[in-house]
Motif scaffolding. Structure first.
Motif, PDB file in Angstrom:
ATOM      1  N   GLU A 234       0.848  -1.192   0.000  1.00 20.14           N
ATOM      2  CA  GLU A 234       0.000   0.000   0.000  1.00 20.14           C
ATOM      3  C   GLU A 234       0.885   1.244   0.000  1.00 20.14           C
ATOM      4  OE1 GLU A 234      -3.508   2.227   2.629  1.00 20.14           O
ATOM      5  OE2 GLU A 234      -2.258   0.666   3.545  1.00 20.14           O
ATOM      6  N   VAL A 235       0.736   2.091  -1.002  1.00 25.80           N
ATOM      7  CA  VAL A 235       1.521   3.324  -1.093  1.00 25.80           C
ATOM      8  C   VAL A 235       0.886   4.376  -0.183  1.00 25.80           C
ATOM      9  CG1 VAL A 235       2.379   5.137  -2.629  1.00 25.80           C
ATOM     10  CG2 VAL A 235       2.204   2.766  -3.446  1.00 25.80           C
ATOM     11  N   ILE A 236       1.713   5.038   0.627  1.00 23.40           N
ATOM     12  CA  ILE A 236       1.222   5.994   1.617  1.00 23.40           C
ATOM     13  C   ILE A 236       1.640   7.409   1.243  1.00 23.40           C
ATOM     14  CG2 ILE A 236       1.251   6.688   4.037  1.00 23.40           C
ATOM     15  CD1 ILE A 236      -0.156   4.040   3.536  1.00 23.40           C
ATOM     16  N   VAL A 237       0.656   8.311   1.199  1.00 22.31           N
ATOM     17  CA  VAL A 237       0.910   9.736   0.950  1.00 22.31           C
ATOM     18  C   VAL A 237       0.781  10.472   2.283  1.00 22.31           C
ATOM     19  CG1 VAL A 237       0.193  11.776  -0.336  1.00 22.31           C
ATOM     20  CG2 VAL A 237      -0.038   9.508  -1.359  1.00 22.31           C
ATOM     21  N   GLY A 238       1.742  11.315   2.587  1.00 22.32           N
ATOM     22  CA  GLY A 238       1.739  12.039   3.845  1.00 22.32           C
ATOM     23  C   GLY A 238       0.615  13.058   3.944  1.00 22.32           C
ATOM     24  N   ASP A 239       0.020  13.138   5.133  1.00 26.09           N
ATOM     25  CA  ASP A 239      -1.020  14.126   5.417  1.00 26.09           C
ATOM     26  C   ASP A 239      -0.660  14.821   6.724  1.00 26.09           C
ATOM     27  OD1 ASP A 239      -3.247  15.648   5.950  1.00 26.09           O
ATOM     28  OD2 ASP A 239      -4.670  13.985   5.994  1.00 26.09           O
ATOM     29  N   TYR A 240      -0.263  16.072   6.616  1.00 24.42           N
ATOM     30  CA  TYR A 240       0.178  16.838   7.783  1.00 24.42           C
ATOM     31  C   TYR A 240      -0.909  16.927   8.848  1.00 24.42           C
ATOM     32  CZ  TYR A 240       1.759  20.888  10.509  1.00 24.42           C
ATOM     33  OH  TYR A 240       2.117  21.739  11.528  1.00 24.42           O
ATOM     34  N   TYR A 241      -2.163  16.836   8.430  1.00 25.68           N
ATOM     35  CA  TYR A 241      -3.279  16.989   9.357  1.00 25.68           C
ATOM     36  C   TYR A 241      -3.764  15.657   9.928  1.00 25.68           C
ATOM     37  CZ  TYR A 241      -3.272  21.608   7.293  1.00 25.68           C
ATOM     38  OH  TYR A 241      -2.884  22.855   6.855  1.00 25.68           O
ATOM     39  N   ALA A 242      -3.156  14.557   9.513  1.00 23.51           N
ATOM     40  CA  ALA A 242      -3.595  13.239   9.987  1.00 23.51           C
ATOM     41  C   ALA A 242      -3.472  13.116  11.503  1.00 23.51           C
ATOM     42  CB  ALA A 242      -2.781  12.140   9.303  1.00 23.51           C
ATOM     43  N   GLU A 243      -2.498  13.782  12.079  1.00 26.10           N
ATOM     44  CA  GLU A 243      -2.308  13.724  13.531  1.00 26.10           C
ATOM     45  C   GLU A 243      -3.529  14.258  14.279  1.00 26.10           C
ATOM     46  OE1 GLU A 243       0.950  15.174  16.936  1.00 26.10           O
ATOM     47  OE2 GLU A 243       1.204  15.721  14.824  1.00 26.10           O
ATOM     48  N   LYS A 244      -4.294  15.153  13.619  1.00 28.56           N
ATOM     49  CA  LYS A 244      -5.468  15.763  14.249  1.00 28.56           C
ATOM     50  C   LYS A 244      -6.760  14.988  13.945  1.00 28.56           C
ATOM     51  CE  LYS A 244      -3.251  19.346  15.936  1.00 28.56           C
ATOM     52  NZ  LYS A 244      -3.151  19.610  17.394  1.00 28.56           N
ATOM     53  N   SER A 245      -6.620  13.864  13.267  1.00 33.25           N
ATOM     54  CA  SER A 245      -7.804  13.070  12.953  1.00 33.25           C
ATOM     55  C   SER A 245      -8.458  12.570  14.240  1.00 33.25           C
ATOM     56  CB  SER A 245      -7.424  11.876  12.073  1.00 33.25           C
ATOM     57  OG  SER A 245      -8.522  11.025  11.872  1.00 33.25           O
ATOM     58  N   LYS A 246      -9.749  12.797  14.386  1.00 32.40           N
ATOM     59  CA  LYS A 246     -10.450  12.420  15.617  1.00 32.40           C
ATOM     60  C   LYS A 246     -11.035  11.021  15.552  1.00 32.40           C
ATOM     61  CE  LYS A 246     -11.754  17.245  16.500  1.00 32.40           C
ATOM     62  NZ  LYS A 246     -11.509  17.802  15.159  1.00 32.40           N
ATOM     63  N   VAL A 247     -11.183  10.492  14.344  1.00 32.00           N
ATOM     64  CA  VAL A 247     -11.771   9.166  14.185  1.00 32.00           C
ATOM     65  C   VAL A 247     -10.720   8.244  13.571  1.00 32.00           C
ATOM     66  CG1 VAL A 247     -13.642   7.808  13.192  1.00 32.00           C
ATOM     67  CG2 VAL A 247     -14.043  10.183  13.874  1.00 32.00           C
ATOM     68  N   ASN A 248     -10.170   7.355  14.379  1.00 32.81           N
ATOM     69  CA  ASN A 248      -9.168   6.403  13.937  1.00 32.81           C
ATOM     70  C   ASN A 248      -9.543   5.036  14.496  1.00 32.81           C
ATOM     71  OD1 ASN A 248      -7.033   8.372  12.782  1.00 32.81           O
ATOM     72  ND2 ASN A 248      -7.463   9.180  14.814  1.00 32.81           N
ATOM     73  N   SER A 249      -9.801   4.098  13.601  1.00 35.09           N
ATOM     74  CA  SER A 249     -10.379   2.827  14.027  1.00 35.09           C
ATOM     75  C   SER A 249      -9.482   2.070  15.006  1.00 35.09           C
ATOM     76  CB  SER A 249     -10.688   1.973  12.799  1.00 35.09           C
ATOM     77  OG  SER A 249     -11.599   2.636  11.952  1.00 35.09           O
ATOM     78  N   ASN A 250      -8.200   2.084  14.778  1.00 36.05           N
ATOM     79  CA  ASN A 250      -7.254   1.439  15.689  1.00 36.05           C
ATOM     80  C   ASN A 250      -5.840   1.835  15.280  1.00 36.05           C
ATOM     81  OD1 ASN A 250      -6.567  -0.328  13.471  1.00 36.05           O
ATOM     82  ND2 ASN A 250      -8.418  -1.496  13.970  1.00 36.05           N
ATOM     83  N   SER A 251      -4.855   1.218  15.879  1.00 32.73           N
ATOM     84  CA  SER A 251      -3.460   1.591  15.625  1.00 32.73           C
ATOM     85  C   SER A 251      -2.953   1.126  14.263  1.00 32.73           C
ATOM     86  CB  SER A 251      -2.554   1.016  16.722  1.00 32.73           C
ATOM     87  OG  SER A 251      -2.680  -0.395  16.794  1.00 32.73           O
ATOM     88  N   TYR A 252      -3.823   0.494  13.481  1.00 29.65           N
ATOM     89  CA  TYR A 252      -3.458   0.085  12.130  1.00 29.65           C
ATOM     90  C   TYR A 252      -3.975   1.071  11.085  1.00 29.65           C
ATOM     91  CZ  TYR A 252      -2.368  -4.470  14.221  1.00 29.65           C
ATOM     92  OH  TYR A 252      -1.834  -5.484  14.985  1.00 29.65           O
ATOM     93  N   GLY A 253      -4.541   2.196  11.516  1.00 32.50           N
ATOM     94  CA  GLY A 253      -5.285   3.044  10.619  1.00 32.50           C
ATOM     95  C   GLY A 253      -4.564   4.267  10.092  1.00 32.50           C
TER      96      GLY A 253
END
Length: 350
Positions: A234-253
């Protein structure tokens, strides 16, 4: 260089209700109706006058899919649009191009979106009224595969992934590697959101120049040896705002894999690694991956081949091999650095 853009203006109309609160609650029946609209565009590869989002080169194709993540980084509340109320993994809004507009997925598309082990429709973003007085960040990217696996001590993980294919001889696999990404920041939630997609991978356009009297058949296969070994990752693109995501299903997300520094925002930062020993997912940078893989190009006809490669810097020159029956031809590739969004035109003389 001037950027050429192919604008696909779309108006997507949905029924939504005017909310009395600024935090996310379910829609009540007596609230007013609202309208959601999107427009999208695609930036072309630098060095090419047409987009390669499809093989024709002018737009998205019917059935193309995007996933949309909405984050309000400066609000302590979960605002409208930031959650799908558990009806999709990591609160992604999933859309498909139907030839004229972006529509939500239906059960007929065959994806288990809500985790009940049967095909289901994706949550409908057009039923959310997004007009809260806080900045909204809309981040979207194309995806090609739905993946489900059991991690750790029975943790069910779902992913809507853009998967890289080292073998790009099939048109679908070539297209899947051409990852498109967009991010738009609105001062408040908005009726009108424009998503300008850009190519975050690099592309090679290879033309075979055969000497006079030398015949190359249409069945000739072109490969490139000595590339990063990321097949089926899976290719991952960086998102500077991902750290502020309030809904994250688990530590694999999403948050674990996409969080990055400001200078990495919108860039390929690596590929996803599922680490059961740590019960989490993380991103491994491309430059830390072995460069031992062989990529196979898409045969576009007339001795022309196309290949998508990740942005990277090779430690040594890769090698082209053209195999046509019993005939073999090779050429060292002078290019060792590949930048996102660039098309590299290469002539292979044999």
């Amino acid at each position: 260089m001037q950027t050429f853009m192919n604008i696909n203006k779309i108006m997507l109309w949905g029924m939504a209700m005017l909310m009395a609160s600024c935090s996310a609650d379910e829609v009540s029946e007596n609230q007013q109706q609202g309208i959601v609209s999107f427009s999208t565009s695609i930036e072309h590869y630098e060095g090419e006058l047409i987009s390669r989002s499809n093989l024709i080169g002018n737009t998205f194709e019917e059935g193309d899919k995007i996933k949309l993540k909405i984050i309000c980084p400066f609000s302590s509340h979960t605002e409208f649009g930031e959650t799908t109320y558990g009806n999709s993994f990591d609160a992604f809004w999933l859309l498909k191009w139907n030839g004229a507009s972006w529509a939500t997925l239906t059960a007929a598309d065959g994806y288990d979106i809500n985790g009940d082990y049967s095909p289901s429709a994706s949550p409908n973003i057009y039923e959310r009224y997004e007009a809260q007085q806080t900045p909204y960040v809309y981040t979207a990217q194309t995806w090609s595969e739905k993946q489900i696996f059991i991690a750790g001590s029975g943790t069910r993980v779902e992913q809507y992934s853009d998967v890289f294919h080292a073998n790009q001889t099939k048109a679908a696999d070539y297209k899947a590697c051409d990852l498109l990404w967009a991010q738009t920041i609105q001062q408040t939630g908005s009726y009108n959101v424009h998503l300008s997609f850009k190519h975050v991978m690099a592309a090679l356009l290879i033309t075979v120049d055969a000497a006079e009297g030398l015949t190359i058949t249409h069945d000739a296969v072109l490969t490139l040896e000595g590339m990063p070994d990321i097949d089926q990752a899976e290719v991952i693109v960086g998102d500077y705002y991902a750290e502020k995501s309030k809904v994250n299903s688990n530590s694999y997300g999403y948050q674990n894999k996409h969080a990055c520094t400001a200078d990495q925002n919108g860039k390929v930062i690596g590929v996803a690694v599922i680490d059961d020993s740590q019960r989490k997912a993380y991103t491994e940078p491309i430059d830390q991956i072995s460069q031992t893989a062989t990529y196979t190009a898409y045969n576009a006809g007339s001795k022309v081949y196309r290949l998508i490669v990740p942005p990277c810097e090779l430690t040594k020159n890769a090698t082209f091999w053209l195999r046509d029956g019993e005939k073999r031809y090779s050429m060292k590739l002078n290019q060792t650095t590949f930048e996102a969004g660039k098309l590299y035109k290469i002539t292979m003389k044999i």
